[in-house]
Design a protein around this motif. Structure first.
Motif, PDB file in Angstrom:
ATOM      1  N   ARG A 167       1.328   5.805  -5.391  1.00  0.00           N
ATOM      2  CA  ARG A 167       1.895   6.787  -4.674  1.00  0.00           C
ATOM      3  C   ARG A 167       2.203   6.217  -3.355  1.00  0.00           C
ATOM      4  NH1 ARG A 167       2.922  11.934  -6.043  1.00  0.00           N
ATOM      5  NH2 ARG A 167       2.201  12.688  -7.877  1.00  0.00           N
ATOM      6  N   THR A 168       3.248   6.507  -2.650  1.00  0.00           N
ATOM      7  CA  THR A 168       3.352   6.067  -1.099  1.00  0.00           C
ATOM      8  C   THR A 168       2.516   6.697  -0.249  1.00  0.00           C
ATOM      9  OG1 THR A 168       5.459   7.619  -0.600  1.00  0.00           O
ATOM     10  CG2 THR A 168       5.860   5.380  -1.575  1.00  0.00           C
ATOM     11  N   ASN A 169       2.210   6.082   0.818  1.00  0.00           N
ATOM     12  CA  ASN A 169       1.454   6.869   1.891  1.00  0.00           C
ATOM     13  C   ASN A 169       2.127   7.350   2.817  1.00  0.00           C
ATOM     14  OD1 ASN A 169       2.330   4.707   3.484  1.00  0.00           O
ATOM     15  ND2 ASN A 169       0.591   3.672   3.482  1.00  0.00           N
ATOM     16  N   ALA A 170       1.658   7.984   4.039  1.00  0.00           N
ATOM     17  CA  ALA A 170       2.206   8.703   4.988  1.00  0.00           C
ATOM     18  C   ALA A 170       3.669   7.867   5.557  1.00  0.00           C
ATOM     19  CB  ALA A 170       1.484   9.113   6.215  1.00  0.00           C
ATOM     20  N   ASP A 171       3.493   6.545   5.465  1.00  0.00           N
ATOM     21  CA  ASP A 171       4.730   5.811   6.151  1.00  0.00           C
ATOM     22  C   ASP A 171       5.518   5.390   5.034  1.00  0.00           C
ATOM     23  OD1 ASP A 171       5.853   4.256   8.137  1.00  0.00           O
ATOM     24  OD2 ASP A 171       4.945   2.308   7.514  1.00  0.00           O
ATOM     25  N   GLY A 172       5.354   5.944   3.946  1.00  0.00           N
ATOM     26  CA  GLY A 172       6.454   5.706   2.842  1.00  0.00           C
ATOM     27  C   GLY A 172       6.254   4.337   1.870  1.00  0.00           C
ATOM     28  N   ARG A 173       4.932   3.477   2.423  1.00  0.00           N
ATOM     29  CA  ARG A 173       4.623   2.218   1.717  1.00  0.00           C
ATOM     30  C   ARG A 173       3.532   2.710   0.890  1.00  0.00           C
ATOM     31  NH1 ARG A 173       7.086  -1.528   5.091  1.00  0.00           N
ATOM     32  NH2 ARG A 173       7.661  -0.547   6.986  1.00  0.00           N
ATOM     33  N   CYS A 174       3.343   1.515   0.049  1.00  0.00           N
ATOM     34  CA  CYS A 174       1.910   1.497  -0.806  1.00  0.00           C
ATOM     35  C   CYS A 174       0.902   0.903   0.063  1.00  0.00           C
ATOM     36  CB  CYS A 174       2.143   0.789  -2.129  1.00  0.00           C
ATOM     37  SG  CYS A 174       3.520   1.474  -3.046  1.00  0.00           S
ATOM     38  N   ASP A 175      -0.420   1.419  -0.150  1.00  0.00           N
ATOM     39  CA  ASP A 175      -1.407   0.897   0.611  1.00  0.00           C
ATOM     40  C   ASP A 175      -1.857  -0.730   0.307  1.00  0.00           C
ATOM     41  OD1 ASP A 175      -1.851   3.326   1.791  1.00  0.00           O
ATOM     42  OD2 ASP A 175      -3.205   3.984   0.462  1.00  0.00           O
ATOM     43  N   ALA A 176      -1.410  -1.036  -0.926  1.00  0.00           N
ATOM     44  CA  ALA A 176      -1.495  -2.525  -1.377  1.00  0.00           C
ATOM     45  C   ALA A 176      -0.424  -2.991  -1.850  1.00  0.00           C
ATOM     46  CB  ALA A 176      -2.838  -2.503  -2.299  1.00  0.00           C
ATOM     47  N   PRO A 177      -0.071  -4.273  -1.931  1.00  0.00           N
ATOM     48  CA  PRO A 177       0.851  -5.147  -2.660  1.00  0.00           C
ATOM     49  C   PRO A 177       1.010  -4.434  -4.313  1.00  0.00           C
ATOM     50  CG  PRO A 177       0.159  -6.460  -1.452  1.00  0.00           C
ATOM     51  CD  PRO A 177      -0.901  -5.405  -1.209  1.00  0.00           C
ATOM     52  N   LEU A 178       2.175  -4.234  -4.813  1.00  0.00           N
ATOM     53  CA  LEU A 178       2.334  -3.903  -6.179  1.00  0.00           C
ATOM     54  C   LEU A 178       1.943  -5.157  -7.038  1.00  0.00           C
ATOM     55  CD1 LEU A 178       5.595  -1.951  -5.960  1.00  0.00           C
ATOM     56  CD2 LEU A 178       3.446  -0.954  -5.951  1.00  0.00           C
ATOM     57  N   LEU A 179       2.321  -6.207  -6.572  1.00  0.00           N
ATOM     58  CA  LEU A 179       2.086  -7.580  -7.096  1.00  0.00           C
ATOM     59  C   LEU A 179       1.672  -8.481  -5.890  1.00  0.00           C
ATOM     60  CD1 LEU A 179       5.035  -7.986  -9.861  1.00  0.00           C
ATOM     61  CD2 LEU A 179       2.392  -7.226 -10.255  1.00  0.00           C
ATOM     62  N   THR A 180       0.727  -9.334  -6.205  1.00  0.00           N
ATOM     63  CA  THR A 180       0.537 -10.452  -5.474  1.00  0.00           C
ATOM     64  C   THR A 180       0.974 -11.878  -6.143  1.00  0.00           C
ATOM     65  OG1 THR A 180      -1.710 -10.773  -6.442  1.00  0.00           O
ATOM     66  CG2 THR A 180      -1.494  -9.347  -4.358  1.00  0.00           C
ATOM     67  N   GLY A 181       0.804 -13.046  -5.368  1.00  0.00           N
ATOM     68  CA  GLY A 181       1.433 -14.187  -5.591  1.00  0.00           C
ATOM     69  C   GLY A 181       1.075 -14.645  -7.223  1.00  0.00           C
ATOM     70  N   GLU A 182      -0.204 -14.445  -7.179  1.00  0.00           N
ATOM     71  CA  GLU A 182      -0.820 -14.966  -8.726  1.00  0.00           C
ATOM     72  C   GLU A 182      -0.161 -13.972 -10.009  1.00  0.00           C
ATOM     73  OE1 GLU A 182      -3.606 -13.472  -6.241  1.00  0.00           O
ATOM     74  OE2 GLU A 182      -2.641 -15.033  -5.323  1.00  0.00           O
ATOM     75  N   THR A 183       0.126 -12.801  -9.659  1.00  0.00           N
ATOM     76  CA  THR A 183       0.418 -11.953 -10.694  1.00  0.00           C
ATOM     77  C   THR A 183       1.946 -11.658 -10.869  1.00  0.00           C
ATOM     78  OG1 THR A 183       0.305 -10.096  -9.115  1.00  0.00           O
ATOM     79  CG2 THR A 183      -1.556 -10.495 -10.531  1.00  0.00           C
ATOM     80  N   ILE A 184       2.687 -12.511 -10.282  1.00  0.00           N
ATOM     81  CA  ILE A 184       4.233 -12.582 -10.288  1.00  0.00           C
ATOM     82  C   ILE A 184       4.568 -13.526 -11.181  1.00  0.00           C
ATOM     83  CG2 ILE A 184       6.400 -12.739  -9.035  1.00  0.00           C
ATOM     84  CD1 ILE A 184       5.143 -11.678  -6.478  1.00  0.00           C
ATOM     85  N   HIS A 185       5.071 -12.929 -12.259  1.00  0.00           N
ATOM     86  CA  HIS A 185       5.601 -13.917 -13.258  1.00  0.00           C
ATOM     87  C   HIS A 185       7.260 -13.695 -13.662  1.00  0.00           C
ATOM     88  CE1 HIS A 185       1.909 -15.231 -13.982  1.00  0.00           C
ATOM     89  NE2 HIS A 185       1.251 -13.688 -14.176  1.00  0.00           N
ATOM     90  N   ARG A 186       7.866 -14.493 -14.328  1.00  0.00           N
ATOM     91  CA  ARG A 186       9.343 -14.438 -14.579  1.00  0.00           C
ATOM     92  C   ARG A 186       9.398 -13.313 -15.512  1.00  0.00           C
ATOM     93  NH1 ARG A 186      12.741 -19.717 -15.292  1.00  0.00           N
ATOM     94  NH2 ARG A 186      11.787 -20.799 -13.794  1.00  0.00           N
ATOM     95  N   GLY A 187      10.287 -12.523 -15.694  1.00  0.00           N
ATOM     96  CA  GLY A 187      10.640 -11.309 -16.355  1.00  0.00           C
ATOM     97  C   GLY A 187      11.619 -10.524 -15.587  1.00  0.00           C
TER      98      GLY A 187
END
Length: 65
Positions: A35-55
């Motif tokens: 869920r988004t926080n009070a600023d409309g953002r997520c508290d942590a990245p949805l994905l980080t460099g290690e978990t980003i793959h083609r798709g």
């Protein structure tokens, strides 16, 4: 560090959209949900460099019934 983030805005009221449920899918499979926080953002990245793959990625936002 690279990562995937999002920022949800309530353009009707001119403010961040707090408490919006969202899901991130890759190739139709759920990767994460949060869920988004009070600023409309997520508290942590949805994905980080290690978990980003083609798709094909899809962000789904629950903003109304």
């Amino acid at each position: 560090m690279t990562g995937l983030t999002t920022h949800v805005l309530d353009t009707t009221h001119g403010r961040p959209a707090a408490g919006v449920a969202l899901r991130l899918l890759r190739d139709g499979q759920l990767l994460t949900q949060t869920r988004t926080n009070a600023d409309g953002r997520c508290d942590a990245p949805l994905l980080t460099g290690e978990t980003i793959h083609r798709g094909h990625y899809r962000l789904e936002f629950e903003i109304g019934a």
